[in-house]
Design a protein around this motif. Structure first.
Motif, mmCIF file in Angstrom:
data_model
loop_
_atom_site.group_PDB
_atom_site.id
_atom_site.type_symbol
_atom_site.label_atom_id
_atom_site.label_comp_id
_atom_site.label_asym_id
_atom_site.label_seq_id
_atom_site.Cartn_x
_atom_site.Cartn_y
_atom_site.Cartn_z
ATOM 1 N N MET A 1 0.844 -1.191 0.000
ATOM 2 C CA MET A 1 0.000 0.000 0.000
ATOM 3 C C MET A 1 0.881 1.243 0.000
ATOM 4 S SD MET A 1 -1.352 0.256 3.942
ATOM 5 C CE MET A 1 -1.939 1.938 3.739
ATOM 6 N N GLU A 2 0.370 2.364 -0.497
ATOM 7 C CA GLU A 2 1.094 3.627 -0.485
ATOM 8 C C GLU A 2 1.049 4.221 0.920
ATOM 9 O OE1 GLU A 2 2.766 4.950 -2.993
ATOM 10 O OE2 GLU A 2 2.288 3.218 -4.238
ATOM 11 N N SER A 3 2.084 5.011 1.219
ATOM 12 C CA SER A 3 2.114 5.674 2.515
ATOM 13 C C SER A 3 1.128 6.824 2.547
ATOM 14 C CB SER A 3 3.513 6.211 2.806
ATOM 15 O OG SER A 3 4.443 5.174 2.864
ATOM 16 N N ALA A 4 0.362 6.893 3.627
ATOM 17 C CA ALA A 4 -0.464 8.070 3.865
ATOM 18 C C ALA A 4 0.367 9.070 4.646
ATOM 19 C CB ALA A 4 -1.711 7.685 4.656
ATOM 20 N N PRO A 5 0.193 10.372 4.435
ATOM 21 C CA PRO A 5 0.983 11.340 5.194
ATOM 22 C C PRO A 5 0.684 11.236 6.676
ATOM 23 C CG PRO A 5 -0.799 12.429 4.001
ATOM 24 C CD PRO A 5 -0.769 11.013 3.520
ATOM 25 N N ALA A 6 1.742 11.028 7.478
ATOM 26 C CA ALA A 6 1.559 10.874 8.918
ATOM 27 C C ALA A 6 1.752 12.186 9.661
ATOM 28 C CB ALA A 6 2.522 9.824 9.465
ATOM 29 N N GLY A 7 2.452 13.144 9.008
ATOM 30 C CA GLY A 7 2.677 14.413 9.669
ATOM 31 C C GLY A 7 3.415 14.227 10.981
ATOM 32 N N GLU A 8 2.899 14.865 12.022
ATOM 33 C CA GLU A 8 3.552 14.790 13.326
ATOM 34 C C GLU A 8 2.982 13.681 14.200
ATOM 35 O OE1 GLU A 8 6.268 16.535 14.155
ATOM 36 O OE2 GLU A 8 6.166 17.235 12.090
ATOM 37 N N SER A 9 2.169 12.801 13.616
ATOM 38 C CA SER A 9 1.563 11.728 14.396
ATOM 39 C C SER A 9 2.634 10.827 14.993
ATOM 40 C CB SER A 9 0.642 10.888 13.511
ATOM 41 O OG SER A 9 -0.394 11.668 12.980
ATOM 42 N N VAL A 10 2.308 10.259 16.144
ATOM 43 C CA VAL A 10 3.185 9.258 16.742
ATOM 44 C C VAL A 10 2.738 7.892 16.247
ATOM 45 C CG1 VAL A 10 3.998 8.256 18.890
ATOM 46 C CG2 VAL A 10 3.597 10.716 18.749
ATOM 47 N N LEU A 11 3.696 7.087 15.806
ATOM 48 C CA LEU A 11 3.363 5.838 15.137
ATOM 49 C C LEU A 11 3.761 4.611 15.942
ATOM 50 C CD1 LEU A 11 4.603 6.717 11.538
ATOM 51 C CD2 LEU A 11 2.295 6.866 12.439
ATOM 52 N N TYR A 12 3.005 3.552 15.701
ATOM 53 C CA TYR A 12 3.364 2.222 16.163
ATOM 54 C C TYR A 12 3.873 1.458 14.939
ATOM 55 C CZ TYR A 12 0.144 3.763 19.805
ATOM 56 O OH TYR A 12 -0.493 4.495 20.779
ATOM 57 N N LEU A 13 5.045 0.856 15.047
ATOM 58 C CA LEU A 13 5.645 0.189 13.900
ATOM 59 C C LEU A 13 5.765 -1.303 14.165
ATOM 60 C CD1 LEU A 13 7.070 0.430 11.111
ATOM 61 C CD2 LEU A 13 9.229 0.634 12.384
ATOM 62 N N ALA A 26 3.057 0.491 9.637
ATOM 63 C CA ALA A 26 2.993 1.598 10.584
ATOM 64 C C ALA A 26 1.546 2.028 10.761
ATOM 65 C CB ALA A 26 3.830 2.774 10.082
ATOM 66 N N GLU A 27 1.170 2.239 12.017
ATOM 67 C CA GLU A 27 -0.194 2.647 12.336
ATOM 68 C C GLU A 27 -0.168 3.831 13.294
ATOM 69 O OE1 GLU A 27 -2.364 -0.629 13.949
ATOM 70 O OE2 GLU A 27 -2.122 -1.898 12.168
ATOM 71 N N THR A 28 -1.145 4.705 13.148
ATOM 72 C CA THR A 28 -1.419 5.715 14.163
ATOM 73 C C THR A 28 -2.401 5.100 15.163
ATOM 74 O OG1 THR A 28 -3.321 6.623 12.986
ATOM 75 C CG2 THR A 28 -1.158 7.534 12.431
ATOM 76 N N ASP A 29 -2.889 5.910 16.080
ATOM 77 C CA ASP A 29 -3.913 5.406 16.996
ATOM 78 C C ASP A 29 -5.165 4.984 16.244
ATOM 79 O OD1 ASP A 29 -2.639 5.572 19.494
ATOM 80 O OD2 ASP A 29 -2.954 7.742 19.538
ATOM 81 N N ALA A 30 -5.373 5.567 15.045
ATOM 82 C CA ALA A 30 -6.638 5.366 14.350
ATOM 83 C C ALA A 30 -6.561 4.461 13.130
ATOM 84 C CB ALA A 30 -7.206 6.724 13.919
ATOM 85 N N GLU A 31 -5.403 4.391 12.447
ATOM 86 C CA GLU A 31 -5.390 3.697 11.157
ATOM 87 C C GLU A 31 -3.983 3.280 10.750
ATOM 88 O OE1 GLU A 31 -6.582 6.340 8.039
ATOM 89 O OE2 GLU A 31 -5.309 7.980 8.764
ATOM 90 N N CYS A 32 -3.931 2.408 9.740
ATOM 91 C CA CYS A 32 -2.666 2.049 9.104
ATOM 92 C C CYS A 32 -2.293 3.139 8.107
ATOM 93 C CB CYS A 32 -2.794 0.707 8.389
ATOM 94 S SG CYS A 32 -1.308 0.243 7.447
ATOM 95 N N VAL A 33 -1.046 3.610 8.179
ATOM 96 C CA VAL A 33 -0.609 4.666 7.270
ATOM 97 C C VAL A 33 0.490 4.204 6.315
ATOM 98 C CG1 VAL A 33 -1.267 6.529 8.822
ATOM 99 C CG2 VAL A 33 1.028 5.544 8.995
ATOM 100 N N HIS A 34 1.007 3.011 6.543
ATOM 101 C CA HIS A 34 2.065 2.541 5.648
ATOM 102 C C HIS A 34 2.223 1.027 5.782
ATOM 103 C CE1 HIS A 34 5.915 2.543 3.433
ATOM 104 N NE2 HIS A 34 6.270 1.626 4.308
ATOM 105 N N GLU A 35 2.439 0.387 4.643
ATOM 106 C CA GLU A 35 2.791 -1.035 4.637
ATOM 107 C C GLU A 35 3.701 -1.279 3.438
ATOM 108 O OE1 GLU A 35 0.250 -4.977 4.092
ATOM 109 O OE2 GLU A 35 -0.222 -3.973 5.994
ATOM 110 N N SER A 36 4.848 -1.907 3.671
ATOM 111 C CA SER A 36 5.798 -2.160 2.595
ATOM 112 C C SER A 36 6.695 -3.319 2.974
ATOM 113 C CB SER A 36 6.651 -0.910 2.310
ATOM 114 O OG SER A 36 7.470 -0.600 3.429
ATOM 115 N N LEU A 293 2.991 -9.911 10.857
ATOM 116 C CA LEU A 293 3.191 -8.465 10.727
ATOM 117 C C LEU A 293 2.155 -7.711 11.546
ATOM 118 C CD1 LEU A 293 4.656 -6.085 9.453
ATOM 119 C CD2 LEU A 293 3.176 -6.333 7.450
ATOM 120 N N HIS A 294 0.897 -8.105 11.440
ATOM 121 C CA HIS A 294 -0.140 -7.465 12.251
ATOM 122 C C HIS A 294 0.137 -7.681 13.742
ATOM 123 C CE1 HIS A 294 -3.420 -6.276 9.347
ATOM 124 N NE2 HIS A 294 -2.586 -6.932 8.554
#
Length: 324
Positions: A1-13, A26-36, A293-294
């Motif tokens: 999947m393409e990376s969504a812009p995470a900005g200043e969000s804190v991520l769980y990897l 990589a996920e934020t508190d709310a969603e997945c923002v990157h998978e590669s 991975l999950h």
């Protein structure tokens, strides 16, 4: 999947380190923002692998533009409680590597933990199912899996892995690669099932041969698969007696490719149930090859430090406690 812009969000990897590739989620508190994922270069040394991993992490961090709060790592290797790799047949040059010393510099400031990929597959299936007490069995080239109790992997990070494949389920059974007789893996893995089918048929059996014969109801195929599924059921029932999981999920490439496989395991679990203890429900695993991975992301969420509330939130909480 393409990376969504995470900005200043804190991520769980989540990082799934495999024998041929490494995957990131990589996920934020709310969603997945990157998978590669990336493939390892040809094997030379653990040091070279770690340099490649470090470069990939740097690229990922730059792409996301965010910090990691916590990182969970899925490892297929046997790792000692002190963090040293004891054995990894897929990349034996990693033997002796200190995982903590190797991985912590890649993720400065982040909480970090690693666990067996089967254990984390179980954690992911637990999250998917909504069941906090779950046994996962993965049947492929070997038999792996894991156990989740109270929403956390058992026995837990840093304490070794849940070696479902090396539970002894038949004392006089075939010899396992580990040297013992009767391990679940020696009876119920894909190769073990094909060897049994070969003996029963009297000639070599491929997976496609077994699949066709199973569909046609050939006695040698039915007998071979029934013994495999009964061994898996015996392991599940043994775990139930000791640790009381509430659900079993069965996956892995071999099991997923045989129609009715999971139902046959469920039938044998019911046969083995003792009076007063209801048989465990048995389901097909839901996440397939992405379970580890999950699970690595779920591990990151488990170990993430909880942020302190800001001053306004503390004042509000204080007022609430006083008014209560």
């Amino acid at each position: 999947m393409e990376s969504a812009p995470a900005g200043e969000s804190v991520l769980y990897l989540g990082v799934d380190i495999g024998g041929t590739k490494v995957a990131f989620r990589a996920e934020t508190d709310a969603e997945c923002v990157h998978e590669s994922a990336f493939a390892w270069h040809p094997r030379h040394s653990a040091a070279q692998d770690l340099r490649q991993l470090a470069d990939a992490v740097d690229e990922l961090r730059a792409r996301l533009g965010a910090s990691f709060r916590a990182v969970g790592v899925a490892m297929p290797a046997t790792v000692e409680p002190d963090g040293h790799v004891r054995a990894w047949p897929g990349r034996p040059e990693w033997t002796g590597t200190d995982l903590g010393a190797a991985l912590r510099p890649l993720f400065p400031g982040a909480a970090l933990a690693w666990a067996d990929d089967g254990d984390l597959g179980a954690l992911a299936e637990s999250r998917d199912s909504g069941c906090d007490d779950l046994l996962y069995l993965g049947v492929g080239t070997g038999v792996g899996g894991g156990l989740v109790l109270g929403g956390e992997p058992c026995p837990g990070p840093g304490r070794g892995s849940f070696e479902a494949g090396h539970m002894v389920v038949e004392l006089s059974g075939p010899r396992c690669d580990c040297g013992r007789r009767g391990c679940l893996q020696a009876l119920a893995s894909g190769p073990a099932t094909l060897r049994r089918a070969h003996r029963l048929r009297g000639s070599a059996v491929t997976f496609d041969d077994l699949l066709t014969a199973w569909g046609d109801g050939r006695p040698w195929a039915v007998t071979a698969l029934r013994r495999t599924c009964r061994a898996l059921a015996a392991a599940a029932v043994g775990v139930q007696e000791l640790l009381r999981p509430r659900l079993v999920r069965v996956g892995g490439g071999f099991a997923s490719g045989i129609p009715g496989f999971v139902g046959l395991v469920a039938d044998h679990v019911t046969e083995l149930a003792r009076p007063g203890l209801p048989p465990l429900p048995v389901e097909r695993a839901a996440l397939g090859g992405l379970s580890s991975l999950h699970g690595a992301v779920s591990l990151a969420r488990l170990i993430a430090p909880r942020p302190f509330p800001d001053s306004a939130e503390r004042r509000d909480n204080s007022r609430e406690s006083l008014s209560g």
